[in-house]
Enzyme design. Structure first.
Site, PDB file in Angstrom:
ATOM      1  N   GLY A 346       0.811  -1.210   0.000  1.00  9.36           N
ATOM      2  CA  GLY A 346       0.000   0.000   0.000  1.00  9.36           C
ATOM      3  C   GLY A 346       0.845   1.261   0.000  1.00  9.36           C
ATOM      4  O   GLY A 346       1.997   1.283  -0.457  1.00  9.36           O
ATOM      5  N   SER A 347       0.309   2.331   0.573  1.00  4.49           N
ATOM      6  CA  SER A 347       0.857   3.672   0.362  1.00  4.49           C
ATOM      7  C   SER A 347       2.184   3.954   1.049  1.00  4.49           C
ATOM      8  O   SER A 347       2.824   4.959   0.755  1.00  4.49           O
ATOM      9  CB  SER A 347      -0.172   4.721   0.794  1.00  4.49           C
ATOM     10  OG  SER A 347      -1.302   4.656  -0.051  1.00  4.49           O
ATOM     11  N   THR A 348       2.634   3.108   1.986  1.00  4.50           N
ATOM     12  CA  THR A 348       3.981   3.321   2.525  1.00  4.50           C
ATOM     13  C   THR A 348       5.023   3.144   1.418  1.00  4.50           C
ATOM     14  O   THR A 348       6.149   3.620   1.535  1.00  4.50           O
ATOM     15  CB  THR A 348       4.284   2.338   3.668  1.00  4.50           C
ATOM     16  OG1 THR A 348       4.025   1.008   3.229  1.00  4.50           O
ATOM     17  CG2 THR A 348       3.420   2.651   4.885  1.00  4.50           C
ATOM     18  N   PHE A 349       4.632   2.478   0.336  1.00  3.78           N
ATOM     19  CA  PHE A 349       5.529   2.275  -0.803  1.00  3.78           C
ATOM     20  C   PHE A 349       5.687   3.544  -1.642  1.00  3.78           C
ATOM     21  O   PHE A 349       6.599   3.629  -2.465  1.00  3.78           O
ATOM     22  CB  PHE A 349       4.991   1.133  -1.679  1.00  3.78           C
ATOM     23  CG  PHE A 349       6.041   0.450  -2.516  1.00  3.78           C
ATOM     24  CD1 PHE A 349       7.005  -0.350  -1.921  1.00  3.78           C
ATOM     25  CD2 PHE A 349       6.071   0.594  -3.896  1.00  3.78           C
ATOM     26  CE1 PHE A 349       7.966  -0.991  -2.685  1.00  3.78           C
ATOM     27  CE2 PHE A 349       7.025  -0.038  -4.669  1.00  3.78           C
ATOM     28  CZ  PHE A 349       7.984  -0.842  -4.057  1.00  3.78           C
ATOM     29  N   SER A 406      -2.037  10.941   0.375  1.00  5.95           N
ATOM     30  CA  SER A 406      -1.866   9.566  -0.086  1.00  5.95           C
ATOM     31  C   SER A 406      -2.765   9.253  -1.276  1.00  5.95           C
ATOM     32  O   SER A 406      -3.535   8.289  -1.279  1.00  5.95           O
ATOM     33  CB  SER A 406      -2.147   8.575   1.055  1.00  5.95           C
ATOM     34  OG  SER A 406      -1.474   7.359   0.841  1.00  5.95           O
TER      35      SER A 406
END
Length: 771
Positions: A346-349, A406
Site C-alpha cells: 500500500g501507500s507506505t511504498f 496519499s
C-alpha cells in the site's frame, strides 16, 4: 574344523584296528609298540593343533564372529560421547533470551515388589491413590480419569501424559515438597535436556524454539524454527568423545580418562534486540491486538544508523511454554512475518516512488492535477472518494498535497508520465524482488509487478507488487541516511567461548539508490503527512485523549512531530481480485524520528481489524516506543559495540563456495558476520573474491560471482578499490579512478545496466562520510 578334529582323534584307533586285522598272527609285544607309536603321533598332532589355535586366536583376536579384543576393551574400557553445550542466545546487552536447561517428567512406581534395603515401600500404596490424584490434578491440571487409569494399570511404572512432562525445576521441587508433606512415596522425576526462554513471549516467531531430537548418537537440542533453526550449526557446536578405564565392577578408574575428540561447545549469539525495547513493544502490541481485534499485527523498530533490528513482534504469537495451546489461535501462523510473508504494502511504498520521481525530475511538486483517472477499463480511485463519486478533500491538488493525502491517482499519473522502465530501475535500486539475506531461515523474495500496464501503474502506490517488511526496512534506511541504504542486521556479535574470541558486526552499506537531496525532500514530505492540517493523513483533528495528545500530529515523540507515511492496502482474495469487506485492508505506517536525520525507524501494520479502525492503534505503539528508544540513543549507538575484556577479535576462515547456491551461501556468511555481495542472478557461484582458507576479520566484504547469462553492473557504493578491481577483472572492463579517498562514492555505469567487455568504468573515490 570339527571334521578334521574328529578324523585326528579317531586316527590311532583306526590305525590300531587296521594293524590288528592285518597282523592277527603277530606277537602282542609288536602290537603294543605299534599302538604306542600311534598314540605318540596323535599326541604330537593334537599339541600342534592346540598351539596353532592359540596362536591364531592371539593373532586375530577373534573366535568366530566374536571380537575378543573389543570384548576385553568393553569390560575394562569405555568410550562415551561428550555432548556439546548449545550456545546461548542473548539480547545485545547480554541478557539471556534462550539457554540450555533441564525439564522433568514425573513418574509413579506402582510395582509392589519395589522395596528398599530395609523392606520399606518404594511404590505408591493403593491407599494413597486419592492423595496422588488430588496432588497431580491440583498442581499440574492432569485429568483425574487419566491419573486413575494409570495408577490402576498392570504396569510397574507409569507416566501421566504431556501435562506430566517438561516440568520446570521450580514445579518439580514444588511437587516434591507437597508429596513429602502428604507422606506420599513412589513419585519420582526423570531429568531431560531442554531449552529455556526466560522472557516468555519475546519476539517468539523471530527467535523460534529448539527441541530435543534423538538419533543413534543420543539426544541433542536442535533448532526447529526462527533464529534457533537458522543458526543451528553455530549454536549447536560439535560433540566430543572420551575413553576411560574401568575396574572389574565397572567403576571409573581415576586418572585414566583420555580425550579422543575434544568437545566444541556452541557459540553464543548476541542478537541486535534490546530486551527493554522488546518487552515494551510486546506490551504495546498486546494492547493494540486487543483494541483492534485484528487478524494479524506486526511491529518492528530499527536503528536507522546501523540497520540493527532492535525489537520485533507479531500477533498472534506464542510463548515456548504454552506453544501447543497458542498455536490453536485463529489466524495463527508459524511464519516470522518480518521475512517469511510477502504482501502488497500500500501507500507506505509511495516513499520509494516519490524518490524516483524527484530524482528523475519527473515531478513538479507545485503542479496541480485533477483527481480522476481511468486506465483501459480500470478506474483508479483515492481513499476519500464517496459513494456518489465526490471527494471529501479538494478534487484539484498539487503533487505535494497528493503525497500528503496519499493519493493513488497522483502517483498513477506521475508513473504514466515517467514510464515503467524508468520506475523499474528504482525498484531494482532499492533491491525489491531480492531477498535481504540477513541470515534468517525461510525468507521469501516477494513478487515484482507483472507485465501489464495496470499492475505497473498500481505499483507506484504499493499495489500489484508484493514485498516483505524487512525489504521495506532496508529501503527506508536510505531516507534516514541521506541516500545510503543499510543491511538490516539481526546479530550484534558471536562469541566463541572455546577460543575466547568474538566477532562484532558493524553497519553494512548495500547501496546508494538516491542522492541525499532527494532523501531529505522525501523526509520533509513525510513530516507534512503528519503536520498538514488539511491533507496530512496522520494529522488528527480530535487528537488522542487516551495518550493526552491534542488535535494535531498524531505521531508525537517527546512533543515533536515525526516523519510519517501511512498506508491502506487492499488484500488479495483467495478467489481472485481483492477482498471487499468494509475493513478488509492492511493498515500500516512507517515512522521516522527525529524528522531530520532520523535515529530510529518504526514500521507497523494491522491486518483486517474487526473493531472500528483508527490510526491511533499504531500511534499508541509507535510514540511511547520511540520515546524510550530516543532516551537510550547513546547506549544503542555504533560506538557502544565494545570488545569484552576477556575476549579477542576472532577471524573467520573462508571456505570454498564455488559451485554452491549463491543465496544460501550469502545467508551462511551473514551468520558468520561476513558481508557477501552476490554478482548476477545465476544459480551457482563461479568465483569468489577471497581465496579459500584465508582468515579474515568480521564484516569483510566477499564478492560471489554467479553463472549469469549477462554481466550486470552492481551498486558499488561503499566498496573498496580492491573490490572494484576484482570486479573489473571478472568483467573485463577498463577501470579509471577520479578523486581521492578510500571508498567508491560514484560510478559511471548505472547499477543494473548490462556491461560489455572492454567497456570503461569511471569511479569516484571519497571517504566513508561520502566526501
Amino acid at each position: 574344523m570339527l571334521k578334521i578334529l574328529k578324523k585326528i582323534m579317531s586316527f590311532p584307533f583306526r590305525r590300531i584296528s587296521k594293524s590288528v586285522s592285518i597282523r592277527k598272527n603277530q606277537v602282542p609285544e609288536k602290537n603294543r609298540k605299534k599302538v604306542g607309536k600311534s598314540l605318540l603321533m596323535t599326541t604330537v598332532i593334537l599339541f600342534m593343533l592346540i598351539t596353532f589355535r592359540f596362536v591364531w586366536i592371539i593373532t586375530t583376536n577373534h573366535i568366530g564372529n566374536i571380537n575378543l579384543k573389543q570384548m576385553s576393551r568393553d569390560n575394562y574400557q569405555a568410550t562415551v560421547t561428550v555432548p556439546a553445550k548449545r550456545g546461548t542466545i542473548f539480547d545485545r546487552n547480554g541478557k539471556s533470551i534462550a539457554l540450555d536447561s533441564s525439564t522433568y517428567t514425573i513418574y509413579a512406581v506402582i510395582d509392589e515388589k519395589q522395596l528398599g534395603v530395609n523392606g520399606e515401600k518404594l511404590y505408591i500404596d493403593s491407599n494413597d491413590f486419592n492423595k496422588v490424584e488430588n496432588l497431580l490434578n491440583h498442581k499440574l491440571g492432569i485429568d483425574r480419569n487419566l491419573i486413575k487409569q494409570q495408577l490402576n494399570s498392570k504396569m510397574k511404572q507409569v507416566q501421566f501424559g504431556s501435562k506430566g512432562s517438561e516440568l520446570s525445576l521450580e514445579k518439580m521441587q514444588e511437587i516434591k515438597k507437597e508429596a513429602k508433606k502428604e507422606k506420599i512415596v513412589g513419585l519420582g522425576f526423570t531429568s531431560n535436556i531442554s531449552r529455556s526462554y526466560p522472557f516468555g513471549n519475546f519476539a517468539s516467531q523471530f527467535i523460534g524454539v529448539a527441541r530435543v531430537k534423538s538419533d543413534k548418537n543420543g539426544s541433542t537440542l536442535k533448532g526447529d524454527m526462527g533464529l534457533e533453526k537458522a543458526f543451528n550449526d553455530i549454536l549447536g557446536g560439535k560433540n566430543g568423545r572420551e575413553t576411560y578405564q574401568k575396574d572389574i565392577s565397572g567403576r571409573t578408574i581415576p586418572g585414566t580418562t583420555k580425550v579422543i575428540k575434544p568437545v566444541q561447545n556452541g557459540k553464543d549469539v548476541y542478537t541486535t534486540l534490546d530486551s527493554k525495547l522488546q518487552e515494551r513493544l510486546e506490551s504495546y502490541m498486546n494492547k493494540a491486538a486487543k483494541d483492534s481485534n485484528a487478524q494479524q499485527l506486526l511491529g518492528v523498530l530499527v536503528n536507522a544508523h546501523t540497520g540493527d533490528i532492535l525489537a520485533t513482534s507479531q500477533r498472534p504469537t506464542y510463548t515456548p511454554t504454552t506453544i501447543n495451546e497458542d498455536s490453536k489461535q485463529v489466524n495463527f501462523t508459524w511464519n516470522n512475518l518480518l521475512s517469511q510473508s510477502a504482501f502488497e504494502p500500500g501507500s507506505t511504498f509511495k516513499n520509494f516512488f516519490m524518490a524516483a520521481a524527484l530524482d528523475t525530475n519527473k515531478v513538479d511538486l507545485n503542479q496541480t492535477y485533477q483527481r480522476s483517472l481511468k486506465v483501459s477499463d480500470v478506474t483508479i480511485n483515492d481513499w476519500d472518494v464517496t459513494e456518489n463519486k465526490s471527494y471529501v478533500l479538494p478534487e484539484t491538488v498539487t503533487n505535494a498535497q497528493g503525497f500528503y493525502l496519499s493519493s493513488n491517482i497522483g502517483m498513477s499519473k506521475l508513473e504514466m508520465n515517467m514510464g515503467y522502465d524508468l520506475w523499474n530501475k528504482y525498484i531494482n535500486k532499492f533491491k525489491f524482488g531480492l531477498k535481504v539475506r540477513s541470515g534468517l531461515d525461510g525468507e521469501v523474495p516477494g513478487i515484482l509487478p507483472s507485465a501489464n500496464i495496470i499492475s505497473q501503474i498500481e505499483s507506484s502506490f504499493g499495489q500489484g507488487i508484493a514485498v516483505t517488511p524487512i525489504q521495506l526496512l532496508r529501503g527506508f534506511t536510505a531516507f534516514a541516511n541521506e541516500g545510503t541504504m543499510l543491511q538490516p542486521h539481526i546479530v550484534s556479535k558471536l562469541v566463541d567461548n572455546n577460543k575466547k574470541t568474538e566477532v562484532i558486526s558493524k553497519p553494512e552499506v548495500v547501496g546508494h539508490p538516491i542522492p541525499s537531496t532527494v532523501a531529505n525532500k522525501v523526509l520533509n514530505m513525510m513530516l507534512s503527512v503528519n503536520t498538514d492540517p488539511i491533507y496530512g493523513t496522520s494529522y488528527s483533528t480530535t487528537g488522542d485523549s487516551e495518550e493526552n495528545i491534542p488535535s494535531g500530529p498524531l505521531f508525537l515523540v517527546n512533543g515533536e512531530p515525526a516523519a510519517v507515511k501511512t498506508g491502506t492496502a487492499q488484500i488479495a482474495s483467495t478467489t481472485g481480485g481483492y477482498m471487499t469487506g468494509k475493513q478488509d485492508y492492511l493498515y500500516s505506517a512507517v515512522v521516522m524520528y527525529p524528522s531530520k536525520k532520523p535515529d530510529f525507524i518504526f514500521y507497523m501494520y494491522i491486518k483486517i481489524p474487526t473493531n472500528t479502525w483508527t490510526l491511533k492503534y499504531i500511534s499508541r505503539v509507535a510514540n511511547p516506543l520511540l520515546e524510550t528508544a530516543e532516551s537510550m540513543k547513546d547506549s544503542l549507538s555504533i560506538d557502544n559495540k565494545k570488545e569484552e575484556n576477556n575476549k579477542h577479535q576472532g577471524r573467520i576462515t573462508i571456505a570454498n563456495y564455488v559451485g554452491k547456491n549463491p543465496g544460501d551461501t550469502a545467508d551462511s556468511l551473514r551468520r558468520l558476520v561476513i558481508s557477501p555481495v552476490i554478482i548476477g542472478t545465476g544459480e551457482k557461484v563461479t568465483a569468489q573474491s577471497i581465496s579459500i582458507g584465508k582468515k579474515v576479520e568480521a564484516n569483510s566484504r566477499i564478492l560471489l560471482l554467479t553463472n549469469d547469462k549477462e554481466q550486470v553492473m552492481p551498486d558499488i557504493y561503499g566498496w573498496s578499490k580492491k573490490d572494484v578491481e576484482q570486479l573489473s577483472n571478472w568483467f573485463g572492463i577498463k577501470l579509471k579512478y577520479e578523486g581521492n579517498g578510500n571508498i567508491i562514492i560514484n560510478q559511471s555505469i548505472e547499477s543494473n545496466k548490462v556491461i560489455k567487455k572492454g567497456q570503461p568504468l569511471i569511479v569516484s573515490l571519497g571517504n566513508s562520510n561520502g566526501e
